[in-house]
Structure formats: C-alpha cells, structure tokens
Design a protein around this motif. Sequence first.
Motif, PDB file in Angstrom:
ATOM      1  N   GLN A 286      14.680 -43.172-100.473  1.00  0.00           N
ATOM      2  CA  GLN A 286      13.055 -43.493 -99.893  1.00  0.00           C
ATOM      3  C   GLN A 286      12.783 -41.734 -99.889  1.00  0.00           C
ATOM      4  O   GLN A 286      13.241 -40.756-100.004  1.00  0.00           O
ATOM      5  CB  GLN A 286      13.205 -43.677 -98.761  1.00  0.00           C
ATOM      6  CG  GLN A 286      14.168 -42.951 -97.792  1.00  0.00           C
ATOM      7  CD  GLN A 286      14.643 -43.342 -96.820  1.00  0.00           C
ATOM      8  OE1 GLN A 286      14.359 -44.763 -96.112  1.00  0.00           O
ATOM      9  NE2 GLN A 286      15.252 -43.220 -95.633  1.00  0.00           N
ATOM     10  N   GLN A 287      11.717 -41.622 -99.358  1.00  0.00           N
ATOM     11  CA  GLN A 287      10.435 -40.267 -99.312  1.00  0.00           C
ATOM     12  C   GLN A 287      11.361 -39.460 -98.159  1.00  0.00           C
ATOM     13  O   GLN A 287      11.938 -40.700 -97.129  1.00  0.00           O
ATOM     14  CB  GLN A 287       8.840 -40.527 -98.884  1.00  0.00           C
ATOM     15  CG  GLN A 287       9.077 -40.862 -98.066  1.00  0.00           C
ATOM     16  CD  GLN A 287       7.163 -41.239 -98.167  1.00  0.00           C
ATOM     17  OE1 GLN A 287       7.217 -41.610 -99.172  1.00  0.00           O
ATOM     18  NE2 GLN A 287       6.559 -41.479 -97.858  1.00  0.00           N
ATOM     19  N   PRO A 288      11.285 -38.209 -98.016  1.00  0.00           N
ATOM     20  CA  PRO A 288      11.778 -37.198 -96.940  1.00  0.00           C
ATOM     21  C   PRO A 288      10.798 -37.791 -95.883  1.00  0.00           C
ATOM     22  O   PRO A 288       9.534 -38.033 -95.734  1.00  0.00           O
ATOM     23  CB  PRO A 288      11.723 -35.610 -97.556  1.00  0.00           C
ATOM     24  CG  PRO A 288      11.252 -35.318 -99.047  1.00  0.00           C
ATOM     25  CD  PRO A 288      10.956 -37.347 -99.654  1.00  0.00           C
ATOM     26  N   THR A 289      12.101 -37.660 -94.751  1.00  0.00           N
ATOM     27  CA  THR A 289      10.534 -37.581 -93.160  1.00  0.00           C
ATOM     28  C   THR A 289      10.772 -37.172 -92.608  1.00  0.00           C
ATOM     29  O   THR A 289      11.661 -36.408 -91.772  1.00  0.00           O
ATOM     30  CB  THR A 289      11.030 -38.790 -92.826  1.00  0.00           C
ATOM     31  OG1 THR A 289      12.871 -38.699 -92.994  1.00  0.00           O
ATOM     32  CG2 THR A 289      10.957 -40.572 -93.639  1.00  0.00           C
ATOM     33  N   PHE A 290       9.040 -36.622 -91.752  1.00  0.00           N
ATOM     34  CA  PHE A 290       9.418 -36.013 -90.988  1.00  0.00           C
ATOM     35  C   PHE A 290       9.977 -36.666 -89.243  1.00  0.00           C
ATOM     36  O   PHE A 290       9.690 -37.644 -89.009  1.00  0.00           O
ATOM     37  CB  PHE A 290       8.069 -35.471 -90.880  1.00  0.00           C
ATOM     38  CG  PHE A 290       7.374 -34.563 -92.083  1.00  0.00           C
ATOM     39  CD1 PHE A 290       7.737 -32.810 -91.751  1.00  0.00           C
ATOM     40  CD2 PHE A 290       6.788 -34.919 -92.570  1.00  0.00           C
ATOM     41  CE1 PHE A 290       7.684 -31.888 -92.484  1.00  0.00           C
ATOM     42  CE2 PHE A 290       6.578 -34.281 -93.742  1.00  0.00           C
ATOM     43  CZ  PHE A 290       7.138 -33.107 -93.766  1.00  0.00           C
ATOM     44  N   LYS A 291      11.075 -35.743 -88.906  1.00  0.00           N
ATOM     45  CA  LYS A 291      11.223 -36.332 -87.437  1.00  0.00           C
ATOM     46  C   LYS A 291      10.929 -34.638 -86.851  1.00  0.00           C
ATOM     47  O   LYS A 291      11.228 -33.838 -86.169  1.00  0.00           O
ATOM     48  CB  LYS A 291      12.593 -35.702 -87.978  1.00  0.00           C
ATOM     49  CG  LYS A 291      13.749 -37.289 -88.524  1.00  0.00           C
ATOM     50  CD  LYS A 291      15.030 -37.190 -88.541  1.00  0.00           C
ATOM     51  CE  LYS A 291      14.793 -38.225 -90.016  1.00  0.00           C
ATOM     52  NZ  LYS A 291      16.644 -39.014 -89.837  1.00  0.00           N
ATOM     53  N   PRO A 292      11.087 -35.295 -85.066  1.00  0.00           N
ATOM     54  CA  PRO A 292      11.073 -35.053 -83.945  1.00  0.00           C
ATOM     55  C   PRO A 292      11.948 -33.593 -83.805  1.00  0.00           C
ATOM     56  O   PRO A 292      13.090 -33.881 -84.008  1.00  0.00           O
ATOM     57  CB  PRO A 292      10.646 -34.901 -82.910  1.00  0.00           C
ATOM     58  CG  PRO A 292      10.075 -36.581 -83.661  1.00  0.00           C
ATOM     59  CD  PRO A 292      11.593 -36.914 -84.252  1.00  0.00           C
TER      60      PRO A 292
END
Length: 248
Positions: free
Chosen positions: A115-121
Amino acid sequence: MGRILLFLPLASMILAQVQAFIQTFNQFSRHSRLDAATNTGVDLCQTETYTKSFHVIDSCARSGQPTNDLYDSVRYIDKNAFKLYSEPLSKQQLWERCKGSWKLSLATGPPSSRQQPTFKPVPIFAYAMIDEENFGNGVGFNQDKIILSLLGNHYFNEKKRQMGIGINDMYLFSTKVTGFLPNFITDGMGLGKKPEDFKGKSKMPAFTMIGASESSMIARGGSGGIAIWTKLKDDIRPAAYGKHSESN
C-alpha cells in the motif's frame, strides 16, 4: 544554574526520544519518495489542480488530521517540483516562504510494499524555526512552553532545494545549557559540526523542501520520509531560546 543541572537527565531522555523520532523519520524507505515529474510548458502554480492540492494540504496541516485525498495532493506537488521551482527566482521564493515558525502536524508512516505511504498525526508538540541564519527545532507542551530546543546554522542549497542542518546549542526551558552537556550528548548530537566536517559516508542532516504555501510546508528527510508543517501565528523563538532570540 542548579535547576538547569537537575534537568540534564530529563534532557537526555527527551533528546533520546527526539533522536529516535528523527531516526525513524529518516529511515523510511526511499519507496516513499514520490516520483519526479516530466510535465513541461505549463505554469503549474496557476492550475486548478495546484490550487486544490495546496488547499487540501493547508487544511490538513492546520487540523493535524489527514484526509483521503492528502497523499494525492502531496504527490502532485512533489511530482511537479522540478517544474514548479525550475528557476532560481522560484526556488528563492520557496525558501522565503519556508522561513518562520512551524508546528509538525503530519508525517508518513513506514512504507509497505502492498500500500502507499500514509500520513499520520504527530502525537507530540514538535516545532521547527527557520530564520535568516539559523534552523531550530525542539519539543514542548505547546508553543508557549518549550521543554527542549536545538539551534544551529542552516546551509541552503538552492539548486537542490535542500537545507543542511547544523547544531550549535541546546536549550532547556529557553535557557542555554550547551556548556553543561556531557560529552556523550555533544558527541551524539554532532555539536558544532559544519558541512566540511562530515566526511566519507557521514552526511549532515538535511531536509529537501518539496513545497510551501503561506500556511503550510512540506519537507522530505534524508531517506524519504515526508513531513507536513503548519505555520504558527507567533514567533517561537522567545519561548524556545529566551534572551538569545532578542539578538536575532
């Protein structure tokens, strides 16, 4: 000064946590890099896609929460960075927009082959500061109560849109404690090192500026991790560096 000395063990623990966060950020696989673009002949800053992309990025940076279209928005800016900042003037304008006080809002998680990279808080208050001469960063309870701060000269490579980061001083609760640090901390931080002091495979820590608006900034760490920052209304320097900030 006794109060400062009592806080040195705390500083060591906080520094270890900050370094662990930076190490994790910098160890993200280069697979999280977003491919360079080949678009030509279009003033991309004037396109609807560019405007919508930064609208999404600005909104997510302010809220500290990612949306489903954040990755694609960042990817668009990153893919077209060579076109957006193809001339010295546009690169200098980008650099000027990057100056100021920033709160770290979002960062990519470890990449996955499925899966593609995800942004996290980002769960802590972490800041960055860029002025004419220095780059500073640190952590605190909020923008008015900064616990630990680092400060040093920056070295901006306009051609690569890359900012090298030096560390000259450490502050605890806005008080400089550099002269009281044990050797294992100063050596681990690379305190006082300049670009020419890094030899062989050792490289100065650096960020590549992907893009910036008036309210958000996107930067990539040395190994591919991407961070999104939101601009703070007030100058962070008095809270982070105390009297030192008065001379800047």
